[in-house]
Write an enzyme that holds these catalytic residues in place. Sequence first.
Site, mmCIF file in Angstrom:
data_model
loop_
_atom_site.group_PDB
_atom_site.id
_atom_site.type_symbol
_atom_site.label_atom_id
_atom_site.label_comp_id
_atom_site.label_asym_id
_atom_site.label_seq_id
_atom_site.Cartn_x
_atom_site.Cartn_y
_atom_site.Cartn_z
ATOM 1 C CD GLU A 95 45.092 36.967 39.520
ATOM 2 O OE1 GLU A 95 45.418 35.952 39.368
ATOM 3 O OE2 GLU A 95 44.005 37.581 39.932
ATOM 4 C CB CYS A 336 40.623 37.573 44.629
ATOM 5 S SG CYS A 336 40.225 39.133 45.259
#
Length: 344
Positions: A95, A336
């Site tokens: 990501e 995260c």
Amino acid sequence: MSADNLKVNIKALSREERRRKFNEMGLPAYRETQLFSRICKGALGFDECREFSLKLREDLKERFSWEGARVELVQKSSDGTMKFLLEMPGGDKCEAVLMRYSYGNTLCISTQVGCRMGCSFCASTLGGLKRQLAGWEMLDELIACGRHSGLEISRVVLLGSGEPFDNYDELCEFLSLVHDPEGLNLSYRNITVSTCGLIPQMERFAEDFPQVNLAVSLHAASQEEREAIMPIAKVYPLSDLLKACRLHAERTGRRVSYEFALIEGKNDDEGTAKRLAALLKGSLCHVNLIPLNPVEETGLSGSGQRTASRFMRILEAEGIAVTLRRSLGRDIDAACGQLRNKHI
Ligand code: SAH
């Protein structure tokens, strides 16, 4: 296996290796410079290297494949934050998050697929470490998100999934690549590396990249509390970590940033704020407070606005430079590792 899988991926070669291969093919060194520059501008294949003749493109396609980060999914938050799910060569997902600030666009990138640091509040570490990302792959996160969004990215923070100092050599390769004047030419001062506190690497880093900003994830104001949420504190105790941070600031002349995620009912009380102020007083630093992004699996939530503001005022009153960050992208799983976890 397709024939392409047997070819060497041109993007995965270091600049030096590429020059050597080109040299073996009888190509002059500037051809590699042109190729590197095209890669950094987001070209998707040899056909976009328009300064190469058709014949040269075909020759290169015969010998090399062209693989990199591919944008699989983008989520856009109402606050403008964009979260990218990227597919890396080999199929692993990682990501990156693009945040839009008045002073420019900042991309937060991942340094590992997963993480093995085990922080109790973090989604990235839930499945452990899957694999390291190569330096060129970190660069490719930036290139893919830049191309996809059409936005210029002027700052990079290594605050995505993974522990950068647990992948030190590839981190260094990334920093050299992103700073390369023939590529993106990003200034080291516009880059921030964040660590949970691997002291030996912090010391090396002050020597290797003194101009890159260092952020340290603290999240607690005592050894006992830190150990309870961050296993790394058992290896590198808080007192040693703070010493290492002071030394880092002295050696580089740059202030260290401390990340402090405010977890409701855990580390957001007045006593913690005062202890934190006492620990940091007199050192060249800046504290970034951010209410924890809730991660379902952890059962923890972020502090409310009033509690967070009170925490900040206590630090301010003690003369500590502090910013209370907005928690950007809450509606798009921007913490995260949250997005990746839904797609593996
Ligand atoms: N491993 C590095 C960098 C990646 S984590 C580090 O620990 O610094 C990036 C930052 O996000 C760290 O400060 C981390 O503690 C924090 N973080 C992790 N999960 C979070 C969450 N759910 N909400 C807010 N911050 C979080």
